[in-house]
Scaffold this motif. Structure first.
Motif, short mmCIF file in Angstrom:
data_model
loop_
_atom_site.label_atom_id
_atom_site.label_comp_id
_atom_site.label_asym_id
_atom_site.label_seq_id
_atom_site.Cartn_x
_atom_site.Cartn_y
_atom_site.Cartn_z
N ARG A 1 0.81 -1.22 0.00
CA ARG A 1 0.00 0.00 0.00
C ARG A 1 0.84 1.27 0.00
NH1 ARG A 1 -3.55 -3.72 2.10
NH2 ARG A 1 -5.43 -3.68 0.81
N PHE A 2 2.15 1.13 0.14
CA PHE A 2 2.94 2.37 0.12
C PHE A 2 3.07 2.95 -1.29
CE2 PHE A 2 6.40 -0.75 -0.55
CZ PHE A 2 7.14 -0.13 -1.54
N CYS A 3 2.67 2.17 -2.30
CA CYS A 3 2.77 2.69 -3.67
C CYS A 3 1.71 3.78 -3.86
CB CYS A 3 2.49 1.60 -4.69
SG CYS A 3 3.64 0.23 -4.56
N GLU B 1 10.14 7.36 5.65
CA GLU B 1 10.58 8.37 4.70
C GLU B 1 12.00 8.84 5.06
OE1 GLU B 1 8.87 9.04 2.04
OE2 GLU B 1 10.34 10.52 1.33
N ASP B 2 12.20 9.09 6.35
CA ASP B 2 13.53 9.50 6.80
C ASP B 2 14.55 8.39 6.59
OD1 ASP B 2 12.47 11.89 7.58
OD2 ASP B 2 12.13 11.24 9.65
N ALA B 3 14.11 7.18 6.90
CA ALA B 3 14.99 6.03 6.74
C ALA B 3 15.47 5.92 5.30
CB ALA B 3 14.27 4.75 7.16
N LYS B 4 14.52 6.10 4.40
CA LYS B 4 14.83 6.00 2.98
C LYS B 4 15.87 7.05 2.59
CE LYS B 4 11.67 7.26 -0.11
NZ LYS B 4 10.31 7.17 -0.69
N LYS B 5 15.62 8.27 3.05
CA LYS B 5 16.55 9.36 2.69
C LYS B 5 17.95 9.09 3.23
CE LYS B 5 13.40 13.22 2.07
NZ LYS B 5 12.51 14.06 2.87
N ASP C 1 14.10 1.82 14.91
CA ASP C 1 12.97 1.18 15.59
C ASP C 1 11.68 1.24 14.80
OD1 ASP C 1 14.03 0.08 17.82
OD2 ASP C 1 13.86 1.92 19.04
N ILE C 2 11.77 0.98 13.55
CA ILE C 2 10.55 0.99 12.73
C ILE C 2 9.99 -0.44 12.68
CG2 ILE C 2 9.63 1.38 10.42
CD1 ILE C 2 11.91 3.48 10.10
N GLU C 3 8.69 -0.53 12.99
CA GLU C 3 8.08 -1.86 13.08
C GLU C 3 7.13 -2.13 11.92
OE1 GLU C 3 8.72 -4.02 15.43
OE2 GLU C 3 9.85 -2.77 16.86
N MET C 4 6.38 -1.10 11.57
CA MET C 4 5.24 -1.33 10.69
C MET C 4 5.42 -0.65 9.35
SD MET C 4 2.53 -2.27 12.89
CE MET C 4 1.08 -1.36 12.32
N SER C 5 4.84 -1.24 8.34
CA SER C 5 4.78 -0.50 7.08
C SER C 5 3.84 0.68 7.30
CB SER C 5 4.26 -1.40 5.95
OG SER C 5 2.93 -1.75 6.21
N GLY C 6 4.06 1.75 6.62
CA GLY C 6 3.24 2.94 6.82
C GLY C 6 3.79 3.86 7.88
N ASP C 7 4.82 3.43 8.62
CA ASP C 7 5.43 4.31 9.62
C ASP C 7 6.02 5.54 8.92
OD1 ASP C 7 7.18 5.52 11.45
OD2 ASP C 7 7.47 3.63 12.52
#
Length: 957
Positions: free
Chosen positions: A300-302, A382-386, A372-378
């Motif tokens: 669903r992140f798409c 976005e920060d992690a990706k960057k 500490d990211i657990e869930m999709s949609g967190d």
RNA sequence: GCGGGGGUAGUCAAGCCUGGCCAACGGCGCAGGACUUAGGAUCCUGUCCUUAGUGGUUCGAGAGUUCAAAUCUCUCCCCCCGCACCA
């Protein structure tokens, strides 16, 4: 004496106007031409804008007073769509806009008229000239006002482009521009001139990856083409309806918004059907580059509005992918709901493809755990990706699994892999904005391909080199920019110089469908101020302003009789115009806000260099920083700022001018604060009241000790002012004039200075120094004192430089007073008697020896001690003498000795005795002055021995 | 990321290029005093800590160069801005 600032302003502005002070005509004086970067016509200006304009006027006024024939013209820049959108918003009666205009004093009739963009421009041109610049007392040559929408300006602009073309600097190539779907090209910038939302959006360059799936291509968009070796599956949003799009011979599947955007960038696109995301789950498709078959999984992140709404999955390096793949594998519901096979699930195993500092095999997993990211949609994803993207880009290297790209740095692999896939037909480029951008008209803005876009080729190496070389000869303030401008010129590349759509501006001479863009038409224009006066007065018409006309008057080309024949302009007039241009140009100073450092100033420099001969290139640039609001920048479009006429009324124009000039260096932002402005207003009040007191003093011829001191001080201040103004340092000028000279005047009065000749000389110097920055007050005081003529026309004369000796005497008195009060404060007792002991003469002699040694650079302790000890007058003092030598040698090698030299000329005892009454008065204690050399003096504590030259000993009881 | 600018006493802000009259201009604020209260007043004094006018410790942090560093060099930490059809 005018009773209010307002009255004073009106009175002197009328006087300057009637005496035509701003009028600039050629004569035999050295000339000085100064402009400020003309403002765009987009609404009311605010107090912040007046900062730079005021600098220009003050510098111009100063130059007038130093023998220069000053040309200070003004104009406005109305190119673009600012006026058009303003007119639209007025037509639509937008609440905020109407309220903003009303608040600034716009009447109903004016509002009605301003439904037409041209009226908007006329309206604001009038406001800028009459309500701002004239009200601020600017000495501009108003006859030369020009606006970029004038027909004659257009002729000049077209000529400029012909010259750029002659120089081979106009080129054409395809371009991807931000454009409103309704209005055409718009600029995306933080000030949101063209747009109503999304000023911070940036253009992203996506690589479209084509996954073959039967007859179809599933098209994913990625910013990380270098990760294709890590692809293990494909993501589709099961809740989204995608479209089938014909793209040439192929059929692509993308989100609907993506298809719409693509149509602006690619030929031959057409939506031919739809397909539900959830139906695509479970499909198998072939990943580009690695040519591996991978399954389509749901996620669903798409986002259909980002990229193509379809995403390739690289779980090793993409945090979203890692989390979503984990969900697919661990959630039996997903497997059964979408009928995914075990083989499909098992086939998707993360592949380690990039090694980077601080990360293990799977950077995506590492960052997720770290954050500490657990869930999709967190939202943290976005920060992690960057973060992973950034770290990967700088430190990453491709691992061995990446075939021939193994070992390459990510930075390099990215470009190489993208190129290869594009060449092989597996990928294409797609540009998109990273946030929603909405045009002022309300329609969305997207990236649109423009074929055959015209550019000015600022990347031209020869031009860049010549421009950069010229900059080294210029006076550019601040020096930081002088150093940096070369980098900016280097960084400049081709710049799109024309645009289509609903724009105000000059038609491009080689193709009338295009309008010259707003930056490109504001580069060479200062020279046009020397010509437009003839168009404004009707002596020449736009039709006569042909290429050969400008060639002749600007570039001295062609024979005057031929040009006259061709244009119908009399030879005599052509000669006059040509000589004007040659006289006034080059431009001496161009002043603009810091926003100009990376756009206007470079193009201003480039275009001058490209078109004009070396001796006509600009001589100076000055950049000013902003007046800011309490929290954010004051914005002219968003309102909230103090309107200029209101501020002028409230504080007085001169208080504002003084505020701008003194509150901080021009090269720093200043936070707008009314109390601060008010304190400048009070300072002017005080100065006016002091001058008027001095002026009304009875005529006294008495000399006093401080007469020489005052004139010397003023001479020193004026020297400092002139020295500083070589760098256009108005802050120094104001600091000396409104603070230092004021304080000295106070001291003179306090010391009972009363010589009316001296006072008049001092006032003449002082008031003339005020004329550049606070001209109205200066005129008022000048006339009050009965000085001849207008101070605005006064010519600074050579002032004898200050004399350190006569200034030193007062410093000594101040120091003594200060020492006495400090001691009184410290000893906490009511003093009844103060004795000042001046130094013994042998110490003066020792200091004289030390000064001579210092002048020869030979001063050190042993040398000084030796010479002193061989001196008959000094040697008898034994240990005291050697200690003094030590102290003098130490002190005097550390500091400069100007003051010490001065004190050698001074008889301290006589000087202090003369001032004894004054010192007594100031300290409230009876003061006696004695010399330590005197016989039988009163010295119960032996203090007198502590006296040294310039530092008398003090005894208090 | 690339490029640029900056961090100075309660606060705003000079100084930095060109090291030394730098405990560091000036403004504002604050405290005391004078005058006196038609004022958003003016004038004087003080405003890092100590102290017979001295001495001590300061200019984002640390190190270095130097007889001498707010100023020069290096490292680090924070803040701000620009990166393009915006004037």
């Amino acid at each position: 004496m005018a009773s209010s600032y307002r009255e004073m302003e009106d009175k002197w502005q009328r006087e300057w106007q009637s005496r035509e002070l701003g009028i600039a005509e050629r004569d035999d004086r050295p000339k000085f031409m100064i402009v400020f970067a003309y403002p765009g016509v987009t609404g009311y200006l605010h107090v912040g804008h007046m900062r730079g304009y005021t600098y220009a006027d003050a510098i111009g006024r100063y130059k007038r007073m130093t023998g220069h024939n000053v040309l200070f013209p003004v104009g406005t820049h109305a190119t673009g769509n600012g006026a058009i959108t303003l007119a639209h918003r007025i037509s639509r009666e937008e609440d905020g806009m109407i309220e903003y205009l009303r608040r600034n004093g716009c009447t109903d009739a004016q509002l009605e008229a301003m439904k037409d963009p041209k009226s908007v421009v006329c309206f604001f041109n009038d406001i800028y000239v009459n309500d701002y610049w004239k009200k601020f007392g600017f000495l501009s040559d108003w006859r030369r006002f020009t606006c970029t929408l004038c027909d004659d300006y257009a002729k000049f602009m077209q000529w400029q482009f012909m010259k750029l073309n002659d120089a081979g600097l106009l080129i054409q190539k395809p371009y991807y521009a931000s454009a409103c779907v309704q209005c055409g090209p718009v600029a995306i910038d933080a000030s949101e001139t063209d747009i109503s939302k999304g000023g911070n959006a940036e253009t992203q360059e996506y690589t479209l990856l084509k996954f073959k799936c039967g007859d179809l291509f599933l098209v994913a968009a990625t910013l990380r083409p270098e990760t294709v070796y890590g692809q293990v599956n494909f993501w589709v949003n099961p809740d989204v309806e995608y479209v089938k799009m014909r793209k040439g011979d192929e059929t692509w599947i993308v989100s609907r918004p993506a298809a719409e955007k693509l149509a602006y960038q690619m030929d031959d696109c057409e939506i031919i059907g739809t397909v539900n995301g959830k139906d695509m789950v479970g499909w198998m498709c072939e990943a580009p580059m690695i040519r591996r078959s991978v399954p389509v999984f749901p996620a669903r992140f798409c986002d259909p509005n980002v990229g193509t709404g379809l995403v390739t999955s690289v779980p090793s390096d993409a945090p979203d992918d890692w989390i979503s793949l984990r969900d697919v594998k661990n959630d039996p519901y997903i497997t059964s709901e979408y009928k995914l096979t075990k083989e499909q699930i098992d086939s998707a195993v993360p592949i380690s493809i990039i090694s980077m500092d601080g990360y293990g095999d799977f950077p995506a997993r590492d960052i997720i755990e770290r954050m500490d990211i657990e869930m999709s949609g967190d939202p943290m994803l976005e920060d992690a990706k960057k973060q992973v993207y950034k770290d990967g880009y700088h430190t990453g290297r491709m691992k061995d699994v990446c075939g021939k790209f193994a070992g390459l740095r990510v930075e390099e692999a990215k470009d190489r892999m993208r190129e290869e896939m594009i060449t092989s037909g597996e990928a294409e480029l797609f540009r998109d904005l990273n946030e929603e951008v909405i045009c002022r008209c309300g329609s969305p803005v997207m990236i649109k391909r423009v074929d055959d876009q015209w550019f000015i080729n600022y990347a031209d190496e020869e031009l860049t080199r010549r421009t950069s070389d010229h900059c080294r000869t210029m006076q550019i303030n601040p020096v930081e920019y002088q150093n940096n401008v070369h980098g900016v010129l280097e960084w400049f590349r081709e710049r799109a110089c024309v645009r289509q759509g609903n724009w105000l501006g000059t038609k491009f001479p080689y193709d009338e469908r295009w309008t010259i863009e707003a930056i490109s038409d504001s580069t060479l224009y200062p020279i046009y101020y020397t010509i437009c006066i003839y168009a404004n007065s009707g002596q020449i018409s736009p039709a006569q302003m042909t290429e050969s006309f400008f060639d002749h008057v600007v570039l001295l080309k062609g024979d005057v009789s031929d040009v006259s024949k061709e244009t119908g302009i009399p030879e005599e007039l052509l000669n006059k115009i040509r000589e004007d241009v040659q006289y006034w140009y080059p431009l001496d100073l161009n002043l603009g806000g810091k926003e100009h450092m990376t756009v206007h100033f470079p193009t201003f420099l480039f275009n001058h260099t490209a078109i004009l001969p070396p001796e006509k290139l600009p001589r100076g640039i000055m950049v000013n920083w902003y007046i800011t609001g309490k929290k954010s920048k004051i914005s002219k479009s968003k309102g909230g700022a103090q309107p200029i006429p209101g501020a002028a009324e409230k504080f007085g124009v001169d208080a504002l001018r003084l505020y701008y000039a003194h509150v901080a260096s021009p090269f720093a932002d200043v936070e707008w604060d009314e109390d601060t402005v008010m304190s400048y207003r009070q300072r002017l009040d005080r100065i006016i009241s002091m001058v008027s007191d001095l002026n009304s003093m009875v005529e006294v011829e008495d000399d006093s000790d401080v007469d020489g001191w005052l004139l010397s001080r003023f001479g020193t201040h004026l020297a400092s002012i002139h020295e500083g103004m070589g760098r256009f340092d108005l802050r120094n000028l104001t600091s000396e004039t409104y603070f230092e000279m004021y304080n000295d005047m106070k001291w003179y009065i306090r010391r009972d200075g009363c010589n009316s000749d001296v006072i008049r000389d001092a006032l003449r110097m002082w008031i003339s120094a005020m004329a550049p920055v606070t001209p109205h007050v200066a005129e008022e005081l000048w006339s009050m004192c009965g000085f001849e003529g207008l101070v605005s026309e006064y010519q600074f004369s050579e002032v004898p430089a200050g004399n350190a000796g006569s200034e030193f005497g007062e410093t000594l008195i101040r120091d003594v007073i200060s020492d006495i009060s400090q001691i009184i404060k410290v000893i906490k007792m009511e003093p009844s008697r103060v004795v000042i002991y001046t130094t013994q003469q042998w110490k003066v002699k020792a200091m004289g020896i030390a000064l001579n040694l210092a002048a020869e650079g030979k001063l050190d302790i042993p040398t000084l001690t030796k010479i002193c000890m061989s001196d008959e007058a000094i040697r008898p003092h034994g240990k005291a003498a050697s200690e003094l030598a030590k102290k003098l040698a130490t002190d005097m090698t550390r500091t400069s000795n100007e003051g010490r030299r001065a004190l050698m000329q001074l008889n301290e005892k006589e000087h202090l005795s003369a001032a004894a009454a004054f010192i007594s008065f100031e300290t409230g204690v009876k003061v006696e002055v004695m010399s330590a050399d005197d016989e039988g003096i009163y010295d119960p504590q032996g203090k007198s021995k502590a006296a040294i030259p310039g530092r008398p000993a003090i005894y208090i009881e």
